[in-house]
Motif scaffolding. Structure first.
Motif, PDB file in Angstrom:
ATOM      1  N   MET A  23      47.489  25.782  17.691  1.00 20.64           N
ATOM      2  CA  MET A  23      47.169  26.798  16.668  1.00 20.64           C
ATOM      3  C   MET A  23      46.606  28.065  17.311  1.00 20.64           C
ATOM      4  N   ILE A  24      47.205  29.182  16.947  1.00 21.64           N
ATOM      5  CA  ILE A  24      46.790  30.464  17.509  1.00 21.64           C
ATOM      6  C   ILE A  24      46.196  31.314  16.382  1.00 21.64           C
ATOM      7  N   ILE A  25      45.055  31.888  16.622  1.00 14.79           N
ATOM      8  CA  ILE A  25      44.468  32.814  15.647  1.00 14.79           C
ATOM      9  C   ILE A  25      44.345  34.184  16.297  1.00 14.79           C
ATOM     10  N   THR A  26      44.877  35.191  15.632  1.00 15.42           N
ATOM     11  CA  THR A  26      44.704  36.549  16.154  1.00 15.42           C
ATOM     12  C   THR A  26      43.829  37.333  15.182  1.00 15.42           C
ATOM     13  N   ILE A  27      42.993  38.187  15.736  1.00 14.78           N
ATOM     14  CA  ILE A  27      42.092  38.982  14.899  1.00 14.78           C
ATOM     15  C   ILE A  27      42.270  40.464  15.228  1.00 14.78           C
ATOM     16  N   GLY A  28      42.846  41.192  14.293  1.00 13.93           N
ATOM     17  CA  GLY A  28      42.845  42.651  14.394  1.00 13.93           C
ATOM     18  C   GLY A  28      41.575  43.141  13.733  1.00 13.93           C
ATOM     19  N   ARG A  29      41.089  44.296  14.137  1.00 13.59           N
ATOM     20  CA  ARG A  29      39.816  44.715  13.525  1.00 13.59           C
ATOM     21  C   ARG A  29      39.556  46.192  13.699  1.00 13.59           C
ATOM     22  N   GLU A  30      38.904  46.745  12.666  1.00 14.27           N
ATOM     23  CA  GLU A  30      38.391  48.099  12.787  1.00 14.27           C
ATOM     24  C   GLU A  30      37.176  48.048  13.708  1.00 14.27           C
ATOM     25  N   PHE A  31      36.973  49.109  14.461  1.00 11.12           N
ATOM     26  CA  PHE A  31      35.824  49.150  15.363  1.00 11.12           C
ATOM     27  C   PHE A  31      34.524  49.090  14.550  1.00 11.12           C
ATOM     28  N   GLY A  32      33.650  48.162  14.930  1.00  7.69           N
ATOM     29  CA  GLY A  32      32.357  48.051  14.247  1.00  7.69           C
ATOM     30  C   GLY A  32      32.368  47.110  13.061  1.00  7.69           C
ATOM     31  N   SER A  33      33.522  46.444  12.827  1.00  7.86           N
ATOM     32  CA  SER A  33      33.571  45.580  11.640  1.00  7.86           C
ATOM     33  C   SER A  33      33.221  44.125  11.963  1.00  7.86           C
ATOM     34  N   ARG A  53      48.637  45.507   5.081  1.00  5.16           N
ATOM     35  CA  ARG A  53      48.429  44.120   4.647  1.00  5.16           C
ATOM     36  C   ARG A  53      49.559  43.172   4.999  1.00  5.16           C
ATOM     37  N   ILE A  54      50.783  43.654   4.918  1.00  5.89           N
ATOM     38  CA  ILE A  54      51.914  42.738   5.076  1.00  5.89           C
ATOM     39  C   ILE A  54      51.979  42.130   6.490  1.00  5.89           C
ATOM     40  N   ASN A  55      51.297  42.753   7.443  1.00  3.50           N
ATOM     41  CA  ASN A  55      51.301  42.224   8.812  1.00  3.50           C
ATOM     42  C   ASN A  55      50.250  41.149   9.064  1.00  3.50           C
ATOM     43  N   TYR A  56      49.489  40.775   8.044  1.00  5.79           N
ATOM     44  CA  TYR A  56      48.394  39.826   8.241  1.00  5.79           C
ATOM     45  C   TYR A  56      48.437  38.727   7.171  1.00  5.79           C
ATOM     46  N   ASP A  57      47.811  37.606   7.486  1.00  8.85           N
ATOM     47  CA  ASP A  57      47.699  36.521   6.511  1.00  8.85           C
ATOM     48  C   ASP A  57      46.475  36.688   5.623  1.00  8.85           C
ATOM     49  N   LEU A  58      45.419  37.245   6.230  1.00  6.35           N
ATOM     50  CA  LEU A  58      44.156  37.357   5.505  1.00  6.35           C
ATOM     51  C   LEU A  58      43.445  38.601   5.994  1.00  6.35           C
ATOM     52  N   MET A  59      42.939  39.398   5.053  1.00  7.80           N
ATOM     53  CA  MET A  59      42.185  40.595   5.431  1.00  7.80           C
ATOM     54  C   MET A  59      40.796  40.504   4.807  1.00  7.80           C
ATOM     55  N   LYS A 117      54.211  36.509  18.039  1.00  9.71           N
ATOM     56  CA  LYS A 117      54.769  36.264  16.705  1.00  9.71           C
ATOM     57  C   LYS A 117      55.677  35.036  16.634  1.00  9.71           C
ATOM     58  N   ASP A 118      56.324  34.708  17.725  1.00  8.92           N
ATOM     59  CA  ASP A 118      57.205  33.532  17.696  1.00  8.92           C
ATOM     60  C   ASP A 118      56.419  32.221  17.603  1.00  8.92           C
ATOM     61  N   MET A 119      55.123  32.278  17.910  1.00 12.24           N
ATOM     62  CA  MET A 119      54.299  31.066  17.833  1.00 12.24           C
ATOM     63  C   MET A 119      53.607  30.958  16.476  1.00 12.24           C
ATOM     64  N   ASN A 120      53.968  31.875  15.568  1.00 16.85           N
ATOM     65  CA  ASN A 120      53.459  31.836  14.198  1.00 16.85           C
ATOM     66  C   ASN A 120      51.924  31.763  14.126  1.00 16.85           C
ATOM     67  N   PRO A 121      51.242  32.736  14.671  1.00 18.47           N
ATOM     68  CA  PRO A 121      49.772  32.708  14.644  1.00 18.47           C
ATOM     69  C   PRO A 121      49.226  32.940  13.229  1.00 18.47           C
ATOM     70  N   PHE A 122      47.988  32.549  13.017  1.00 20.36           N
ATOM     71  CA  PHE A 122      47.300  32.888  11.768  1.00 20.36           C
ATOM     72  C   PHE A 122      46.643  34.242  12.005  1.00 20.36           C
TER      73      PHE A 122
END
Lengths: 201, 201
Positions: free
Chosen positions: A1-11, A172-178, A111-116
Motif C-alpha cells: 500500500m502506497i500513500i502519497t500526500i500532496g500539500r500546501e506549504f504550512g498545512s 480534486r479529481i487528482n486525489y482520493d481525499l482532500m 500512478k500504476d501502483m494505485n496509491p491512496f
C-alpha cells in the motif's frame, strides 16, 4: 500500500505523513530521497535539496527536449539528472514496501501502483500560524510577508507539478481525499486516516 | 451540529447524506425543503422542485437588484420568492436540531453556524455508472450523452453556487473535507465519516 500526500506549504502535510507512518508502521520517505539522489549523482545533499525543494523550475526549463538547440548547459544537465534519479528512487522505494511519500509528484510517478492520494490544505491564517511555530527564526516577517512567501512556494509547487504531470496541482479529481487542516490537530487527522487506511476504504 | 454536503451530480452525495443521517440520528432535509417552500408560497411542489433543481439561473437573472429597470416580471418575482423561502427554511431547520443538508448552498447560508462542510466528487465513469443504477429509464442515453448531461447539471450547480455565494463551487478552500467516491462504497464512506463526526475532529 502506497500513500502519497500532496500539500500546501504550512498545512501540516509533512507532520501528517510522519504521524501516519508511525501509526501504520509504513516506511516514510523524505530526507532519504535526497540522500539517495546525492549518493547516486555524487552531488552534495545540500545541493540536491536546494534544487529539488527550492528552484525546480528555474533549473529545469519547460521546453527542454522540444528544442532543436543542441548544446546543453552542464548545470541544466545535472539538474535533469537529479530529477531523473528522484523519479527512479521513488519507484524503487515504493516497490520495496508499504510507504508514505510527501510531495515530489509521487502520486503521479507511482500512478500504476494505485496509491491512496491525499491532498492537505488550509486557510492562510492557519498556515501562517503553523509556519511560525515550525520556524520561529522567521519571526521578523510580518503576516503579510509570510503569506507572500507561502503563496510563492505553492506557486512553485503548482508549476512543478503541472510541468511534470500535465495535471493541475490541488485539483480534486487528482486525489482520493482532500483535507482542510485549518484549526485542526494533525494528530487527530492522522488517527482517523489510520482507521480509513486500515479498513481499506 | 450541522453537516452540509456539496456534490457533483452522480457522485453519491444524496445517498451519503441519507446514510450519515441514519448513522448519526441527525435530521436529513431534502424533499422537506421543497414541501416547505410550496406551503409558504402557495405554489405546487412540482413547480418549486422544477425551479430549485432544474433552472436556477434561467429563472433568476444575475443582475437583478443592480438594474434601474423598475418593472419586474411576475415569474421572476415568484422565483425570487422561492429562493428567499428556501434560504429561510434552511436556516430554521438548522436552528431546530443537528442536521444534514445536501446542496442548496447550505454551507454558505449556514456559515455563521460553522457547519462541517463536505464535498463529494467522482470521475466520470463512476458517475455514469451510478446514474445508470439510479435511473434505469435513461438507458437509451449513450455514455457520451450521459456525460454531457452530467456536465450540464454540474455547470448549473457551479453557476448557481457562485451567483449566490460569490465563491467557487468545488474549490477546496470552501470545504472541510473533499471525498472522491470513484469506485467506492458509499456505505463505507458514511461509516468512516460517522466516526470522524462523532469524535468531533
Amino acid at each position: 500500500m502506497i500513500i502519497t500526500i500532496g500539500r500546501e506549504f504550512g498545512s501540516g502535510g509533512r507532520e501528517l505523513g510522519r504521524r501516519l507512518s508511525e501509526n501504520l508502521g509504513f516506511a516514510y520517505y523524505d530526507k532519504e530521497i535526497i540522500t539517495g539522489i546525492a549518493e547516486r549523482t555524487n552531488l552534495s545533499e545540500e545541493y540536491v535539496h536546494q534544487i529539488v525543494e527550492h528552484k525546480p523550475l528555474i533549473s529545469y526549463p519547460i521546453h527542454i527536449g522540444r528544442s532543436f538547440y543542441p548544446v546543453q548547459d552542464p548545470i541544466m544537465k545535472q539538474n535533469q539528472e537529479i530529477y531523473s534519479e528522484q523519479h527512479k528512487i521513488i519507484k524503487e522505494m515504493a516497490e520495496k514496501s508499504d510507504c508514505i511519500i510527501v510531495g515530489r509528484c509521487a502520486d503521479y510517478i507511482l500512478k500504476d501502483m494505485n496509491p491512496f492520494k491525499i491532498f492537505v490544505y488550509a486557510d492562510m491564517p492557519s498556515k501562517i500560524e503553523r509556519c511560525r511555530k515550525k520556524a520561529p527564526e522567521n519571526e521578523k516577517l510580518s503576516d503579510k510577508e509570510m503569506a507572500q512567501e507561502i503563496k510563492k512556494i505553492d506557486k512553485h509547487r503548482a508549476k512543478y507539478y503541472s510541468f511534470y504531470t500535465d495535471l493541475e496541482w490541488g485539483a480534486r479529481i487528482n486525489y482520493d481525499l482532500m483535507i482542510n487542516t485549518s484549526g485542526k490537530d494533525i494528530r487527530k487527522i492522522a488517527s482517523f486516516l489510520t482507521s480509513i487506511i486500515k479498513e481499506k476504504i
